[in-house]
Design a protein around this motif. Structure first.
Motif, PDB file in Angstrom:
ATOM      1  N   LEU A  99      -3.122  -5.225  -1.810  1.00 14.63           N
ATOM      2  CA  LEU A  99      -1.796  -5.108  -2.421  1.00 14.63           C
ATOM      3  C   LEU A  99      -1.623  -3.764  -3.126  1.00 14.63           C
ATOM      4  CD1 LEU A  99      -1.373  -8.697  -3.935  1.00 14.63           C
ATOM      5  CD2 LEU A  99      -0.283  -7.757  -1.889  1.00 14.63           C
ATOM      6  N   PHE A 100      -2.673  -3.266  -3.760  1.00 11.07           N
ATOM      7  CA  PHE A 100      -2.596  -1.985  -4.468  1.00 11.07           C
ATOM      8  C   PHE A 100      -2.753  -0.797  -3.518  1.00 11.07           C
ATOM      9  CE2 PHE A 100      -4.304  -4.603  -8.166  1.00 11.07           C
ATOM     10  CZ  PHE A 100      -3.057  -4.704  -8.769  1.00 11.07           C
ATOM     11  N   ILE A 153      -1.888  -0.495  -0.352  1.00 12.82           N
ATOM     12  CA  ILE A 153      -0.736  -0.252   0.532  1.00 12.82           C
ATOM     13  C   ILE A 153       0.230   0.765  -0.071  1.00 12.82           C
ATOM     14  CG2 ILE A 153       1.318  -1.331   1.532  1.00 12.82           C
ATOM     15  CD1 ILE A 153      -0.403  -3.825   2.032  1.00 12.82           C
ATOM     16  N   PRO A 154       0.665   0.607  -1.325  1.00 12.39           N
ATOM     17  CA  PRO A 154       1.587   1.613  -1.885  1.00 12.39           C
ATOM     18  C   PRO A 154       0.891   2.871  -2.399  1.00 12.39           C
ATOM     19  CG  PRO A 154       1.263  -0.145  -3.475  1.00 12.39           C
ATOM     20  CD  PRO A 154       0.533  -0.558  -2.239  1.00 12.39           C
ATOM     21  N   ILE A 155      -0.333   2.747  -2.907  1.00  7.70           N
ATOM     22  CA  ILE A 155      -1.004   3.894  -3.542  1.00  7.70           C
ATOM     23  C   ILE A 155      -1.664   4.810  -2.523  1.00  7.70           C
ATOM     24  CG2 ILE A 155      -2.848   4.584  -5.135  1.00  7.70           C
ATOM     25  CD1 ILE A 155      -2.310   2.056  -6.733  1.00  7.70           C
ATOM     26  N   ASN A 190      -1.252   4.408   0.911  1.00  2.00           N
ATOM     27  CA  ASN A 190      -0.523   4.310   2.184  1.00  2.00           C
ATOM     28  C   ASN A 190      -1.360   3.624   3.276  1.00  2.00           C
ATOM     29  OD1 ASN A 190       1.831   5.663   1.221  1.00  2.00           O
ATOM     30  ND2 ASN A 190       0.774   7.625   1.478  1.00  2.00           N
ATOM     31  N   THR A 228      -2.306   0.720   5.872  1.00  6.14           N
ATOM     32  CA  THR A 228      -1.630  -0.256   6.723  1.00  6.14           C
ATOM     33  C   THR A 228      -2.658  -1.230   7.267  1.00  6.14           C
ATOM     34  OG1 THR A 228       0.051   1.367   7.370  1.00  6.14           O
ATOM     35  CG2 THR A 228      -0.182  -0.606   8.750  1.00  6.14           C
TER      36      THR A 228
END
Length: 297
Positions: free
Chosen positions: A261-262, A264-266, A268, A270
């Protein structure tokens, strides 16, 4: 809220924070060597722990232990800091952060096996089934054979898994056998003394005291030292006095969920479909273990 539920919530909070910090640490290891990172975080975490225990609570070291107790305290220190923490950073440098968190899950299975051998704690058939389902999730996650560099990282992770599994069981033994002599705080303190101090002295000898490290990387080192070592280690030791060692380790393996979860946004990151399915299968296994544990109580 009963003692078991409180311990579960404390553990999950620490696991989530540790996963976030691990994601941040991944990029820092591109600029700071694993060895330097490890001894610096131990230095910071040890300082915070000593300050809290020694000055705030007026804690005093006791030497009235049996030879067996001293063996476990020294072993916990060496396994936790000299082996587990150093090889944790070495393996994190080689592996994707989600993959790294996923492999650490094997600690739960090995801890369960060792707890039956060392502590005579026999998991129920439902708990064995939950562990096997969690292991099945690993096989689904790794659909392809890792590349050589990642295989080296997997070798490093195996050292971490064995070290943590032994640490879990040794700590659980002390919390059960010597509850009036040693507690979560004192175990953390002795672990720092026997494992952390030799590591820090080695770091100062090889790296020196003048280090060229960016401000952001220093922040990540401090976060690791304060939250992973000083706070996380103490909370982890505390819940081992309430939950069985393999239950704690299996619940801690949920870090892969938070790491994903962390990351993926931090970072990038996939996730492939088989990785997502592997994580969901592992969650099912962990849930089965804990649901059965609650019904037994």
């Amino acid at each position: 809220m009963n003692q078991h539920t409180k311990a579960v919530l404390q553990l999950l909070t620490v696991v989530a924070i540790a996963a976030l910090i691990s994601v941040l640490t991944k990029s820092t290891l591109n600029r700071v060597s694993p060895f330097t990172f490890t001894w610096l975080q131990v230095l910071i975490g040890g300082f915070v722990l000593f300050n809290y225990q020694w000055f705030r609570k007026q804690h005093r070291l006791s030497f009235d232990f049996s030879t067996k107790t001293w063996f476990y305290l020294i072993a916990i220190g060496l396994l936790n800091f000299v082996f587990a923490r150093l090889f944790f950073m070495l393996s994190l440098q080689k592996l994707p952060v989600v993959t790294h968190a996923y492999l650490i899950n094997l600690t739960g299975i090995l801890t369960m096996i060792l707890s039956g051998i060392l502590l005579k704690e026999k998991p129920s058939k439902y708990q064995w089934l939950g562990a096997l389902i969690a292991f099945l999730g690993l096989t689904v996650y790794f659909r392809e054979i890792p590349v050589p560099e990642q295989l080296l990282g997997i070798l490093y992770v195996s050292v971490v898994i064995l070290s943590l599994a032994l640490t879990n069981n040794f700590t659980r033994f002390l919390m059960m056998d010597k509850p009036k002599q040693v507690n979560a705080q004192s175990i953390s303190l002795y672990a720092i003394i026997f494992g952390g101090i030799p590591l820090v002295l080695s770091g100062i000898y090889f790296d020196g005291l003048v280090l060229n490290i960016r401000s952001y990387d220093w922040l990540v080192v401090f976060l690791n030292g304060i939250f992973i070592i000083a706070i996380g280690l103490t909370v982890f030791n505390h819940v081992l006095g309430v939950l069985r060692s393999y239950e704690v380790s299996l619940m801690a393996s949920g870090s892969v969920i938070f790491a994903a979860l962390f990351a993926i946004p931090i970072l990038n990151v996939t996730l492939a479909w088989h990785e997502i399915i592997g994580i969901l299968i592992m969650m099912l296994g962990l849930g089965l273990v804990q649901v059965k544990r609650e019904s037994n109580n």
